[in-house]
Design a protein around this motif. Structure first.
Motif, short mmCIF file in Angstrom:
data_model
loop_
_atom_site.label_atom_id
_atom_site.label_comp_id
_atom_site.label_asym_id
_atom_site.label_seq_id
_atom_site.Cartn_x
_atom_site.Cartn_y
_atom_site.Cartn_z
N GLU A 203 -47.25 -55.30 25.09
CA GLU A 203 -46.50 -55.77 24.68
C GLU A 203 -45.13 -54.91 24.50
OE1 GLU A 203 -47.08 -57.39 20.54
OE2 GLU A 203 -49.55 -57.91 21.64
N LEU A 204 -44.00 -54.86 24.30
CA LEU A 204 -42.91 -53.75 23.95
C LEU A 204 -42.27 -53.70 22.73
CD1 LEU A 204 -40.27 -52.09 24.83
CD2 LEU A 204 -39.92 -54.03 25.04
N TYR A 205 -42.49 -53.44 21.47
CA TYR A 205 -41.22 -52.84 20.41
C TYR A 205 -39.75 -52.95 20.43
CZ TYR A 205 -46.29 -54.59 19.06
OH TYR A 205 -47.39 -55.25 18.99
N LEU A 206 -39.48 -53.27 20.01
CA LEU A 206 -37.89 -53.13 19.20
C LEU A 206 -38.44 -51.27 18.66
CD1 LEU A 206 -35.61 -53.73 19.14
CD2 LEU A 206 -35.37 -54.55 16.86
N HIS A 207 -39.12 -50.86 17.85
CA HIS A 207 -39.48 -49.48 17.35
C HIS A 207 -39.63 -48.85 18.84
CE1 HIS A 207 -44.02 -50.38 17.32
NE2 HIS A 207 -43.50 -48.95 17.88
N GLN A 208 -39.43 -49.06 19.85
CA GLN A 208 -39.85 -48.30 21.12
C GLN A 208 -38.52 -48.11 21.71
OE1 GLN A 208 -42.55 -50.67 23.65
NE2 GLN A 208 -44.06 -49.90 23.08
N ILE A 209 -37.52 -48.61 21.80
CA ILE A 209 -36.17 -48.79 21.95
C ILE A 209 -36.05 -47.81 20.56
CG2 ILE A 209 -33.77 -49.76 22.17
CD1 ILE A 209 -35.65 -52.71 23.21
N TRP A 210 -35.57 -47.46 19.93
CA TRP A 210 -34.86 -47.05 19.27
C TRP A 210 -35.59 -45.76 19.22
CZ3 TRP A 210 -36.55 -50.72 14.72
CH2 TRP A 210 -35.38 -51.45 14.73
N LEU A 211 -36.77 -45.17 19.91
CA LEU A 211 -37.30 -43.82 19.97
C LEU A 211 -37.27 -43.68 21.64
CD1 LEU A 211 -41.14 -44.24 19.47
CD2 LEU A 211 -39.64 -42.46 18.63
N ALA A 212 -36.80 -44.13 22.22
CA ALA A 212 -35.94 -43.77 23.33
C ALA A 212 -34.81 -43.46 22.77
CB ALA A 212 -35.95 -45.41 24.82
N LEU A 213 -33.11 -44.43 22.00
CA LEU A 213 -32.54 -43.92 22.20
C LEU A 213 -32.50 -42.29 21.00
CD1 LEU A 213 -30.33 -47.39 20.78
CD2 LEU A 213 -30.24 -45.89 23.05
N ILE A 214 -33.55 -41.77 20.08
CA ILE A 214 -33.99 -40.91 19.79
C ILE A 214 -33.98 -39.62 20.90
CG2 ILE A 214 -35.31 -39.45 17.89
CD1 ILE A 214 -35.23 -41.62 16.51
N CYS A 215 -34.68 -39.72 21.96
CA CYS A 215 -34.74 -38.92 23.01
C CYS A 215 -33.91 -38.44 23.70
CB CYS A 215 -35.77 -39.96 23.16
SG CYS A 215 -37.52 -39.19 23.13
N ILE A 216 -32.96 -39.44 24.05
CA ILE A 216 -31.56 -39.74 24.43
C ILE A 216 -31.08 -38.87 23.53
CG2 ILE A 216 -29.89 -40.56 25.63
CD1 ILE A 216 -31.78 -42.66 26.52
#
Length: 157
Positions: free
Chosen positions: A4-17
């Motif tokens: 499953e892909l969660y929205l908070h994983q996208i936010w985590l990727a943006l934090i890393c970027i």
């Protein structure tokens, strides 16, 4: 096995970027009345004459720790360990606040009679802090949804 892909994983990727970008980009400039200037990066203080001082290494260290925890958090998010995810996010938020405290101390110590001109890139960790708050709420919602699905069906005796 369903991933499953969660929205908070996208936010985590943006934090890393954003954290990686803020590691590489300058954060401000000190300019005095005679026209001499110095550019502040997260690791160095670069003077216009070509000299540099590595006095600001603590800022880079904070960002490296935030980035490492963010990448670990992103990898951990696939395993649904929500309590550890929330703890790591709180640690990341505290480190981001610590980054800004150390940055304020450095600017006040270096300022003297010069003028500090912040760059737009100085706001990248602040955007990461906002995304970290959003990620904590996203992790909590995902945890609640999974618990609701698990407890939703019961056989009655």
């Amino acid at each position: 096995m369903k991933i499953e892909l969660y929205l908070h994983q996208i936010w985590l990727a943006l934090i890393c970027i954003l954290t990686f970008a803020s590691l590489l980009l300058p954060i401000g400039q000190l300019v005095n009345d005679s026209g001499a200037s110095a550019q502040l990066t997260n690791f160095r203080l670069n003077f216009i004459e070509g000299d540099s001082s590595s006095a600001l290494w603590a800022l880079g260290t904070f960002l490296i720790i935030i980035l490492a925890v963010g990448v670990f958090e992103l990898l951990l998010s696939g395993f649904r360990n929500f309590i550890l995810q929330k703890r790591l996010l709180i640690f990341m938020m505290l480190m981001t606040l610590g980054y800004y405290i150390i940055l304020t101390i450095y600017v006040l110590l270096l300022k003297g009679d010069t003028k500090f001109i912040p760059y737009l890139y100085m706001a990248f960790p602040l955007a990461s802090l906002i995304l970290e708050f959003m990620t904590i709420s996203g992790v909590s919602k995902a945890e609640a949804a999974i618990l609701a699905r698990a407890n939703g069906f019961r056989l009655r005796d």
